[in-house]
Structures are given as C-alpha cells and as structure tokens.
Design a protein around this motif. Structure first.
Motif, PDB file in Angstrom:
ATOM      1  N   HIS A  17      25.791  36.580  -6.123  1.00 47.77           N
ATOM      2  CA  HIS A  17      24.345  36.349  -6.030  1.00 47.77           C
ATOM      3  C   HIS A  17      24.015  34.890  -6.343  1.00 47.77           C
ATOM      4  O   HIS A  17      23.223  34.251  -5.639  1.00 47.77           O
ATOM      5  CB  HIS A  17      23.589  37.257  -7.005  1.00 47.77           C
ATOM      6  N   THR A  18      24.620  34.361  -7.386  1.00 45.42           N
ATOM      7  CA  THR A  18      24.335  32.985  -7.786  1.00 45.42           C
ATOM      8  C   THR A  18      24.956  31.992  -6.814  1.00 45.42           C
ATOM      9  O   THR A  18      24.357  30.957  -6.501  1.00 45.42           O
ATOM     10  CB  THR A  18      24.840  32.742  -9.216  1.00 45.42           C
ATOM     11  N   ARG A  68      25.407  32.414  -3.613  1.00 43.12           N
ATOM     12  CA  ARG A  68      24.560  32.390  -2.414  1.00 43.12           C
ATOM     13  C   ARG A  68      23.272  31.607  -2.664  1.00 43.12           C
ATOM     14  O   ARG A  68      22.801  30.865  -1.789  1.00 43.12           O
ATOM     15  CB  ARG A  68      24.275  33.812  -1.933  1.00 43.12           C
ATOM     16  N   THR A 100      18.415  31.681  -9.991  1.00 38.71           N
ATOM     17  CA  THR A 100      17.732  32.594  -9.071  1.00 38.71           C
ATOM     18  C   THR A 100      16.360  33.035  -9.577  1.00 38.71           C
ATOM     19  O   THR A 100      15.641  33.728  -8.846  1.00 38.71           O
ATOM     20  CB  THR A 100      18.586  33.859  -8.846  1.00 38.71           C
ATOM     21  N   PRO A 118      27.822  43.197  -5.283  1.00 40.26           N
ATOM     22  CA  PRO A 118      27.219  42.721  -4.043  1.00 40.26           C
ATOM     23  C   PRO A 118      28.249  42.575  -2.935  1.00 40.26           C
ATOM     24  O   PRO A 118      29.445  42.827  -3.127  1.00 40.26           O
ATOM     25  CB  PRO A 118      26.664  41.350  -4.440  1.00 40.26           C
ATOM     26  N   LEU A 154      28.994  39.914 -10.312  1.00 41.02           N
ATOM     27  CA  LEU A 154      27.684  39.526  -9.780  1.00 41.02           C
ATOM     28  C   LEU A 154      27.594  38.036  -9.445  1.00 41.02           C
ATOM     29  O   LEU A 154      26.544  37.566  -8.998  1.00 41.02           O
ATOM     30  CB  LEU A 154      26.572  39.907 -10.765  1.00 41.02           C
ATOM     31  N   HIS A 207      18.846  41.657 -10.020  1.00 44.48           N
ATOM     32  CA  HIS A 207      19.159  42.612 -11.081  1.00 44.48           C
ATOM     33  C   HIS A 207      18.780  42.084 -12.456  1.00 44.48           C
ATOM     34  O   HIS A 207      19.298  42.557 -13.471  1.00 44.48           O
ATOM     35  CB  HIS A 207      20.640  42.972 -11.041  1.00 44.48           C
ATOM     36  N   GLY A 257      22.897  32.599 -13.484  1.00 47.17           N
ATOM     37  CA  GLY A 257      21.900  33.415 -12.803  1.00 47.17           C
ATOM     38  C   GLY A 257      20.483  32.908 -12.948  1.00 47.17           C
ATOM     39  O   GLY A 257      19.609  33.264 -12.149  1.00 47.17           O
TER      40      GLY A 257
END
Length: 300
Positions: A263-264, A266, A218, A19, A260, A251, A215
C-alpha cells in the motif's frame, strides 16, 4: 513507550488481508515483529516477544506479496537481543539494535545497556544501530539530556562498527540535525518514518541521509509528507511499516504488518511519478546499500 506498553496498546486483532502483490520485490526497512505478534496474545500479559512458527508465518505472508526482506528493529535490550537472534536464524531478516529514545529518557540507556548494544552491533547480521534519536513528544524536558546522551552514544557505536544509524525523530528535527552535525553522522543514516516537511527533507538529503516513508504517507492530512517524498532523490528513499504502528490507508486504525508494505509503495510511486516496478527495484538497491546483503536465500 516500552515494548510491553506498545504491545498492549496495539491489541486490535490481526492485520487486515494482504494486498495485491508488488510486481518486483521491495523491502520493509523497519518492523517490530516481536510487538506485532505479542499483540495477538490478547488473553495474557505482554511479557515478551513471540517467536517460532508465528514469526515464520508473518515473514512468509510478507514474501507472498513481494516483500521478502525485512529489518527487525529493537527498542530496548531484550528486543534488541531477540532481533539479533531472529536475524541470525532467518535469511530474510536483518537486525537493528538500540535503546529507544523514550526508554533512554526514562534512564534505561545506562552503561550496561549501552555495552550490550555495542556487543550486539558487532554481530554479522546486525546491520544498524537504531532506533535511536530524540523524542520531544512523549518525553518531557526532564528526560531530554538523557535522550541526547544516549543518541550520541548510539551514533558512536554505529560508527565504531561501520553500520547504519536508524533515527527516531519526533518533534525534534533541528535538534537531531544539530547532534548529527556535531558528532558526524555515519555513512548511512536513515530517518525512520520520516515526519518532516519538504524543507526538512531537503536539509536531510543535502547531508546525504536516507528518508524512509511509512503508512503515514497515505494519510489524508499528510500532504506535507507527500511533498517531502516528491522532493527526495530516488536513491535516498526507503519504505517501511513501523508495524504494528502507522497502518496505511485503507486499513488505518488496524494493526500494521510487513505484508501491508505494498500500500505504501504504491502511494510512493504515485507521489514520485516513478513506475512501480522501477521503484521497487530502487528501494531494494537502496536497502542493500544501507544495510548490506540479506543473502542468496531471500530474493523472493
């Protein structure tokens, strides 16, 4: 689940593309690089961890998106040895060592195994004992006594060596707190992949424990986790992948990797209302408080 079984279960190809990088460095406080990379070898049995250039490439990919520091976590004696060896040679990596509660429930946490975990925990770049704890989901009642005995032994090892304790808690919230309260928790106790609701988060926070979110934060059905994260003080938060498991949206369903983490992070910034760069700084400070310094070469 054993390391080899977990590897076979996660042969779904390489992780998705990286990302957008974070605006400031953060830390993946819990990863299984050996399982991530062993899972890429779909044409042969899962016979042990992969190292060398493949490991260095994964660590570099994480650093490129603002995740230059990792905690590599063992789940049995072989993976704990490998974790300690990797941390000894790589400035971006610290190690945690343990016999996983599911392995313990199957009798793997015998005296010889615990003695080896004790030996490894004394090494300078092994900064945690874990993942240890209780799992009432994969292990049936016949294994619970062995799990608890192993958990208590791991707590004592962590306190003996003055390192953090990294807890695996699946469907065992109250039992985990009972054992921690009875034994006396180490100064730094981390609930890896925190899975409780806001009330359980409050009980952990009040005891001074640190909550690490993966994760799962999310996932669409994880409102209870987002509420728990929102109630957790900034100085008691960590973030992790648990890679190759628990891949964050967008994903989900593909293998996870430290690259990755953004992503978490954010998602956590959105949940807590903390500005992203400030959150990254706090997560790094918290990780260094819990695990100690990675060294001068790992600033990213």
């Amino acid at each position: 689940m054993s390391r080899s079984a977990a590897s076979r279960a996660n042969r779904r190809g390489e992780p998705p593309p990286s990302p957008e990088p974070l605006p400031a460095p953060a830390v993946d406080s819990h990863t299984h690089l050996d399982i991530v990379l062993d899972g890429f070898r779909s044409d042969e049995p899962a016979d042990g961890p992969v190292d060398g250039a493949a490991v260095d490439a994964e660590i570099a990919a994480a650093a490129a998106v603002g995740v230059p520091r990792l905690v590599q976590v063992g789940v049995d004696v072989p993976s704990s040895r490998w974790s300690a060896e990797l941390a000894a040679r790589h400035p971006n990596v610290l190690a945690a060592v343990a016999v996983h509660p599911n392995e313990a429930g199957e009798g793997a946490a015998d005296d010889d195994a615990l003695a080896e975990i004790d030996r490894l925990a004394a090494l300078p770049r092994v900064r945690a004992v874990g993942e240890t704890g209780l799992d009432r989901y994969r292990t049936g009642p016949e294994g619970w006594a062995a799990q608890e005995a192993s958990f208590r032994a791991h707590i004592r090892i962590a306190k003996q060596h003055d390192v953090a304790l990294v807890i695996h808690d699946r469907d065992a919230h109250e039992e985990i707190l009972r054992v921690l309260d009875d034994e006396g928790a180490p100064e730094h106790t981390v609930f890896h992949c925190f899975s409780g609701d806001a009330a359980f988060a409050t009980a952990c926070v009040e005891r001074g424990h640190v909550l690490s979110f993966a994760g799962t934060l999310t996932f669409g059905n994880a409102g209870y986790l987002r509420e728990a994260a929102a109630r957790t003080p900034l100085d008691q938060l960590l973030v992790e992948t648990d890679s190759p498991f628990l891949t964050p949206v967008p994903h989900r369903g593909r293998p996870n990797a430290s690259r990755l983490v953004p992503h978490t992070v954010r998602a956590l910034a959105e949940v807590t209302g903390v500005e992203l760069a400030q959150l990254c700084d706090a997560l790094t400070r918290n990780a260094e408080r819990v695990f100690g310094s990675w060294g001068t070469d790992s600033t990213g």
